[in-house]
Design an enzyme around this catalytic site. Sequence first.
Site, PDB file in Angstrom:
ATOM      1  N   CYS A 109      76.203 -74.574 -19.804  1.00  0.00           N
ATOM      2  CA  CYS A 109      75.885 -75.152 -21.115  1.00  0.00           C
ATOM      3  C   CYS A 109      74.525 -75.839 -21.050  1.00  0.00           C
ATOM      4  O   CYS A 109      74.218 -76.507 -20.058  1.00  0.00           O
ATOM      5  CB  CYS A 109      76.970 -76.157 -21.519  1.00  0.00           C
ATOM      6  SG  CYS A 109      76.685 -76.900 -23.151  1.00  0.00           S
ATOM      7  N   HIS A 152      82.044 -70.537 -27.820  1.00  0.00           N
ATOM      8  CA  HIS A 152      81.446 -71.657 -27.096  1.00  0.00           C
ATOM      9  C   HIS A 152      80.728 -72.595 -28.073  1.00  0.00           C
ATOM     10  O   HIS A 152      80.883 -73.813 -28.004  1.00  0.00           O
ATOM     11  CB  HIS A 152      80.462 -71.108 -26.043  1.00  0.00           C
ATOM     12  CG  HIS A 152      79.722 -72.161 -25.278  1.00  0.00           C
ATOM     13  ND1 HIS A 152      79.957 -72.457 -23.952  1.00  0.00           N
ATOM     14  CD2 HIS A 152      78.723 -73.003 -25.665  1.00  0.00           C
ATOM     15  CE1 HIS A 152      79.151 -73.436 -23.563  1.00  0.00           C
ATOM     16  NE2 HIS A 152      78.396 -73.781 -24.572  1.00  0.00           N
ATOM     17  N   GLU A 153      79.954 -72.003 -29.013  1.00  0.00           N
ATOM     18  CA  GLU A 153      79.211 -72.838 -29.976  1.00  0.00           C
ATOM     19  C   GLU A 153      80.162 -73.514 -30.954  1.00  0.00           C
ATOM     20  O   GLU A 153      79.990 -74.680 -31.299  1.00  0.00           O
ATOM     21  CB  GLU A 153      78.178 -71.985 -30.740  1.00  0.00           C
ATOM     22  CG  GLU A 153      77.170 -71.256 -29.883  1.00  0.00           C
ATOM     23  CD  GLU A 153      76.558 -72.090 -28.768  1.00  0.00           C
ATOM     24  OE1 GLU A 153      76.219 -71.518 -27.719  1.00  0.00           O
ATOM     25  OE2 GLU A 153      76.432 -73.322 -28.926  1.00  0.00           O
TER      26      GLU A 153
HETATM   27  C1  LIG Z   1      73.651 -72.423 -20.425  1.00  0.00           C
HETATM   28  C2  LIG Z   1      73.105 -71.026 -20.221  1.00  0.00           C
HETATM   29  C3  LIG Z   1      73.442 -70.543 -18.824  1.00  0.00           C
HETATM   30  C4  LIG Z   1      71.590 -71.063 -20.413  1.00  0.00           C
HETATM   31  C5  LIG Z   1      73.772 -70.061 -21.204  1.00  0.00           C
HETATM   32  N1  LIG Z   1      73.214 -68.729 -21.075  1.00  0.00           N
HETATM   33  C6  LIG Z   1      74.000 -67.670 -20.773  1.00  0.00           C
HETATM   34  O1  LIG Z   1      75.184 -67.768 -20.523  1.00  0.00           O
HETATM   35  N2  LIG Z   1      73.321 -66.467 -20.746  1.00  0.00           N
HETATM   36  C7  LIG Z   1      73.854 -65.237 -20.555  1.00  0.00           C
HETATM   37  C8  LIG Z   1      75.202 -65.030 -20.216  1.00  0.00           C
HETATM   38  C9  LIG Z   1      75.644 -63.725 -20.018  1.00  0.00           C
HETATM   39  F1  LIG Z   1      76.933 -63.527 -19.712  1.00  0.00           F
HETATM   40  C10 LIG Z   1      74.781 -62.653 -20.175  1.00  0.00           C
HETATM   41  C11 LIG Z   1      73.462 -62.892 -20.510  1.00  0.00           C
HETATM   42  F2  LIG Z   1      72.641 -61.873 -20.650  1.00  0.00           F
HETATM   43  C12 LIG Z   1      72.986 -64.167 -20.690  1.00  0.00           C
HETATM   44  C13 LIG Z   1      73.603 -70.498 -22.652  1.00  0.00           C
HETATM   45  O2  LIG Z   1      72.547 -70.301 -23.231  1.00  0.00           O
HETATM   46  N3  LIG Z   1      74.685 -71.082 -23.272  1.00  0.00           N
HETATM   47  C14 LIG Z   1      74.469 -71.607 -24.600  1.00  0.00           C
HETATM   48  C15 LIG Z   1      74.955 -73.037 -24.771  1.00  0.00           C
HETATM   49  O3  LIG Z   1      74.962 -73.843 -23.866  1.00  0.00           O
HETATM   50  N4  LIG Z   1      75.344 -73.312 -25.988  1.00  0.00           N
HETATM   51  O4  LIG Z   1      75.804 -74.536 -26.304  1.00  0.00           O
HETATM   52  C16 LIG Z   1      76.036 -71.180 -22.719  1.00  0.00           C
HETATM   53  C17 LIG Z   1      76.748 -69.826 -22.755  1.00  0.00           C
HETATM   54  C18 LIG Z   1      78.141 -69.937 -22.120  1.00  0.00           C
HETATM   55  C19 LIG Z   1      78.952 -68.848 -22.747  1.00  0.00           C
HETATM   56  C20 LIG Z   1      78.183 -68.358 -23.926  1.00  0.00           C
HETATM   57  C21 LIG Z   1      76.974 -69.228 -24.113  1.00  0.00           C
HETATM   58 ZN   LIG Z   2      76.977 -75.328 -24.776  1.00  0.00          ZN
END
Ligand SMILES: CC(C)(C)[C@H](NC(=O)Nc1cc(F)cc(F)c1)C(=O)N(CC(=O)NO)CC1CCCC1
Ligand SMILES: [Zn+2]
Length: 179
Positions: A109, A152-153
């Site tokens: 996250c 998640h969001e």
């Molecule tokens: C926290 C971070 C690791 C940067 C995460 N990115 C991510 O999971 N990228 C990803 C995953 C894959 F399975 C395939 C791919 F191509 C790229 C993310 O942006 N978030 C968003 C966030 O914190 N929102 O509040 C967390 C993710 C956890 C599950 C979905 C979003």
């Molecule tokens: Zn998050």
Amino acid sequence: MITMNEIVREDVPSLHERSVDVTFPLSEEDKETMRLMMEYLSNSQDDELAEKYDLRSGIGLAAPQIGVNKRMFAVRLQDGEDLLEFGIYNPKIISHSVEQTYLAGGEGCLSVDREVEGHVPRYMRITLSGIDHNGNPIKLRLKGLKAVVCQHEYDHLDGVMFYDRIDAKEPFKDYGSPL
Ligand SMILES: CC(C)(C)[C@H](NC(=O)Nc1cc(F)cc(F)c1)C(=O)N(CC(=O)NO)CC1CCCC1
Ligand SMILES: [Zn+2]
């Protein structure tokens, strides 16, 4: 523009509280909040900008994470050759599959600066309804990673963190088929 300095971290109580519905017509502030979130995701996925401003590359961001406790989030992820990019207000998960899934490598996250291991159970498919930035109702049928990101969001809008869903007794339990 938003940088990591503006991202609210997990030690801040507001991240664990429920956010309130957005009212319509949208205020300029609400539109700006959405624009900032979409801009962050786009900037963070641009290698040069991410490097220049030290941005963690994100695929989703919820308003409470930038200090606005309103029910809205943005998503931007490349799925094969097509890009899924949208902002949604007052989202509701109106239906979902019984089938579950989880990210095999666990979740992270943008508001959590540490590794938390374990499988996070998510629905494999969801139908998400809400209002788009033009004030029109939208309904999205999502599966796989797109569905996981939105769940998640959506959780952030209820003050739920991904690690709240990890089974403490059996963190690597399998939930359906992994992604
Ligand atoms: C926290 C971070 C690791 C940067 C995460 N990115 C991510 O999971 N990228 C990803 C995953 C894959 F399975 C395939 C791919 F191509 C790229 C993310 O942006 N978030 C968003 C966030 O914190 N929102 O509040 C967390 C993710 C956890 C599950 C979905 C979003
Ligand atoms: Zn998050």
